[in-house]
Design a protein around this motif. Structure first.
Motif, PDB file in Angstrom:
ATOM      1  N   UNK A  15       0.777  -1.174   0.074  1.00 41.09           N
ATOM      2  CA  UNK A  15      -0.024   0.013   0.145  1.00 41.09           C
ATOM      3  C   UNK A  15       1.064   1.073  -0.066  1.00 41.09           C
ATOM      4  N   UNK A  16       0.190   2.160  -0.661  1.00 42.39           N
ATOM      5  CA  UNK A  16       1.210   3.546  -0.361  1.00 42.39           C
ATOM      6  C   UNK A  16       0.094   4.524   0.229  1.00 42.39           C
ATOM      7  N   UNK A  17       0.883   5.497   0.940  1.00 40.30           N
ATOM      8  CA  UNK A  17      -0.097   6.139   2.097  1.00 40.30           C
ATOM      9  C   UNK A  17       0.828   7.468   2.539  1.00 40.30           C
ATOM     10  N   UNK A  18       0.423   8.627   2.201  1.00 44.12           N
ATOM     11  CA  UNK A  18       1.184   9.636   2.710  1.00 44.12           C
ATOM     12  C   UNK A  18       0.626   9.811   3.982  1.00 44.12           C
ATOM     13  N   UNK A  19       1.124  10.351   5.022  1.00 42.32           N
ATOM     14  CA  UNK A  19       0.434  10.492   6.430  1.00 42.32           C
ATOM     15  C   UNK A  19       0.871  11.810   7.427  1.00 42.32           C
ATOM     16  N   UNK A  20       0.173  11.654   8.218  1.00 38.07           N
ATOM     17  CA  UNK A  20       0.309  12.941   9.097  1.00 38.07           C
ATOM     18  C   UNK A  20       0.439  12.188  10.593  1.00 38.07           C
ATOM     19  N   UNK A  21       1.552  12.243  11.209  1.00 40.35           N
ATOM     20  CA  UNK A  21       1.720  11.889  12.608  1.00 40.35           C
ATOM     21  C   UNK A  21       1.619  13.083  13.559  1.00 40.35           C
ATOM     22  N   UNK A 146      -0.708  19.354   4.005  1.00 43.94           N
ATOM     23  CA  UNK A 146      -1.100  20.640   2.931  1.00 43.94           C
ATOM     24  C   UNK A 146      -1.898  20.150   1.637  1.00 43.94           C
ATOM     25  N   UNK A 147      -2.734  20.924   1.068  1.00 45.21           N
ATOM     26  CA  UNK A 147      -3.733  20.547   0.132  1.00 45.21           C
ATOM     27  C   UNK A 147      -2.754  20.156  -1.019  1.00 45.21           C
ATOM     28  N   UNK A 148      -1.900  20.896  -1.369  1.00 42.36           N
ATOM     29  CA  UNK A 148      -0.841  20.705  -2.519  1.00 42.36           C
ATOM     30  C   UNK A 148      -0.406  19.259  -2.694  1.00 42.36           C
ATOM     31  N   UNK A 149       0.087  18.963  -1.166  1.00 45.76           N
ATOM     32  CA  UNK A 149       0.360  17.467  -0.948  1.00 45.76           C
ATOM     33  C   UNK A 149      -0.671  16.288  -1.306  1.00 45.76           C
ATOM     34  N   UNK A 150      -1.764  16.677  -0.629  1.00 44.69           N
ATOM     35  CA  UNK A 150      -2.945  15.761  -1.099  1.00 44.69           C
ATOM     36  C   UNK A 150      -3.163  15.523  -2.408  1.00 44.69           C
ATOM     37  N   UNK A 163      -4.969   1.854  -5.715  1.00 41.03           N
ATOM     38  CA  UNK A 163      -6.401   2.354  -5.404  1.00 41.03           C
ATOM     39  C   UNK A 163      -6.384   3.631  -4.338  1.00 41.03           C
ATOM     40  N   UNK A 164      -6.994   4.674  -4.884  1.00 39.63           N
ATOM     41  CA  UNK A 164      -6.701   5.635  -3.796  1.00 39.63           C
ATOM     42  C   UNK A 164      -8.041   5.794  -2.852  1.00 39.63           C
ATOM     43  N   UNK A 165      -8.050   5.756  -1.532  1.00 31.07           N
ATOM     44  CA  UNK A 165      -8.881   5.863  -0.831  1.00 31.07           C
ATOM     45  C   UNK A 165      -8.812   7.197  -0.025  1.00 31.07           C
ATOM     46  N   UNK A 166      -9.902   8.040   0.156  1.00 28.16           N
ATOM     47  CA  UNK A 166      -9.782   9.257   0.752  1.00 28.16           C
ATOM     48  C   UNK A 166     -10.779   9.408   2.229  1.00 28.16           C
ATOM     49  N   UNK A 167     -10.209   9.926   3.044  1.00 24.96           N
ATOM     50  CA  UNK A 167     -11.005  10.203   4.140  1.00 24.96           C
ATOM     51  C   UNK A 167     -11.108  11.975   4.506  1.00 24.96           C
ATOM     52  N   UNK A 179     -12.561  21.476  -6.671  1.00 20.83           N
ATOM     53  CA  UNK A 179     -11.203  21.234  -7.545  1.00 20.83           C
ATOM     54  C   UNK A 179     -10.757  19.653  -7.393  1.00 20.83           C
ATOM     55  N   UNK A 180     -11.159  19.029  -6.676  1.00 20.35           N
ATOM     56  CA  UNK A 180     -10.740  17.557  -6.487  1.00 20.35           C
ATOM     57  C   UNK A 180     -10.831  16.861  -7.955  1.00 20.35           C
ATOM     58  N   UNK A 181      -9.898  15.927  -8.139  1.00 20.55           N
ATOM     59  CA  UNK A 181     -10.069  15.244  -9.553  1.00 20.55           C
ATOM     60  C   UNK A 181     -10.796  13.813  -8.858  1.00 20.55           C
ATOM     61  N   UNK A 182     -12.210  13.992  -8.828  1.00 17.84           N
ATOM     62  CA  UNK A 182     -12.822  12.809  -8.327  1.00 17.84           C
ATOM     63  C   UNK A 182     -12.510  11.416  -8.965  1.00 17.84           C
TER      64      UNK A 182
END
Ligand code: ADP
Ligand code: NA
Length: 344
Positions: A15-21, A146-150, A163-167, A179-182
């Motif tokens: 899985x690939x996942x950017x995160x915030x701790x 930050x939004x640009x990272x998302x 597969x992109x999953x967004x919460x 502006x989200x590329x749904x």
């Protein structure tokens, strides 16, 4: 970003996942502090947190292999060690000594809570996985970076066919949502408040949202159908709306064979064996377990299609049910064997 490899049951996948701790500072006060006011708090607590960290640790506890990429300040080094102990690969977490770790300051009052978030931007991968690197299969995004990272991570997931999953929590601004590329998203996980907020932003307000706060599956289904039907939204996105003690409703995007109909699934909440102690982190526990379930499904070890999705949803609901019966957030997420036992 998170990379997984399953050696026990499945060949392997990732899985690939950017995160915030982050750190969550919870201070208990009689009322929310107003400008210029100083209040004595009756209790102060520091918790490990950050939705990305919570969700990453839930994927790991569910048995998925997950790699976290991001940044914490020096004061957050213990958070990273804690994550590693739950099985999260933290080899790409940068400790940045020049900045404090991201944190949420929560004022807990008898009426509820109020929260301020401070973000520390996680860096993008210096050498992001390429499409040749098929070990990355999933991306799980929140909205505490930050939004640009998302947007960059979303774009990258599309490129490598993950597969992109967004919460989307906390809810992005109206401008951002528009502006989200749904089309790059496979799954959206929202709670009822978030789906109402999104509809409001998309211009579906007023009467359409009446009855909000009821948390009934029927009402939530109507909200999701409105979202799906909106011209700015993409029908290819599968949407899950979690409903607290009512479980969830999922609206699956129409399959190739029957274009007109979306499948609606209602999964009731887990039957609890004891009282609800702390619902903090239940949503993150749910999201992490659900993605781990999706990963198993895509690795071919479980049933595919709607049956596989239902299996992943039920697993996640069971895990969240155990989570709410224990105090705390990330530490109350059960491990897989506990969930399997409760599936009984
Ligand atoms: P969030 O915290 O993101 O608003 P929810 O409150 O909808 O998310 O909770 C997420 C999931 O956790 C729910 O779908 C449900 O499965 C479980 N859950 C939450 N609260 C309860 C509860 N009181 N009893 C049983 N399960 C719960
Ligand atoms: Na809990």
């Amino acid at each position: 970003w998170i990379s997984h490899r399953y050696r026990r049951v499945f060949p392997w996948y990732a899985a690939v996942w950017p995160f915030h701790a982050g750190l969550t500072c919870v201070t208990t006060v009689p009322t929310v502090v107003r400008p210029g006011e100083t209040l004595s708090s009756t209790h102060f607590e520091r918790r490990a947190g950050g939705k990305g960290a919570n969700q990453a640790s839930a994927v790991a506890k569910a048995g998925g292999r997950v790699k976290l990429i991001g940044a914490v300040g020096e004061d957050g080094a213990h958070l990273v060690r804690g994550l590693e102990a739950t099985g999260v690969d933290i080899s790409d977490v940068i400790v940045d000594n020049s900045e404090p770790t991201g944190r949420a300051i929560i004022q807990l009052t008898p009426e509820g809570e109020n929260c301020a978030n401070y973000l520390l931007a996680p860096p993008l991968l210096s050498s992001p996985p390429t499409s040749a690197d098929s070990s990355y299969t999933h991306l799980l995004l929140q909205n505490e970076i930050p939004w640009s990272a998302t947007l960059a991570y979303l774009e990258h997931a599309t490129k490598i066919n993950a597969t992109a999953v967004w919460n989307p929590s906390p809810l992005p601004s109206a401008e951002q949502l528009r502006a989200i590329p749904w089309g790059s998203l496979s799954w959206l996980i929202v709670n009822e408040g978030e789906v109402c907020g999104m509809l409001d932003v998309l211009g579906v307000g007023g009467d359409a949202l009446q009855g909000s706060g009821q948390k009934t599956s029927q009402h939530a289904t109507q909200l999701l159908e409105k979202l799906h039907a909106h011209p700015r939204f993409s029908q290819s996105v599968n949407v899950i709306c979690t409903l607290g003690a009512q479980g969830l409703v999922a609206l699956l995007s129409p399959s190739g064979t029957k274009k007109a109909d979306s499948d609606v699934l209602h999964v009731p909440a887990a039957k609890l064996s004891g009282p609800v102690k702390d619902t903090t982190g239940a949503g993150d526990c749910f999201a992490g377990y659900f993605v781990a379930g999706l990963m198993e499904e895509s690795a071919g070890s479980g049933p595919s299609g709607v049956v596989g999705v239902l299996r992943a949803l039920r697993l996640a609901v069971k895990a969240a049910g155990l989570c709410v019966q224990r105090p705390g957030a990330v530490e109350s997420t059960p491990v897989r064997s506990e969930v399997e036992r409760s599936l009984g």
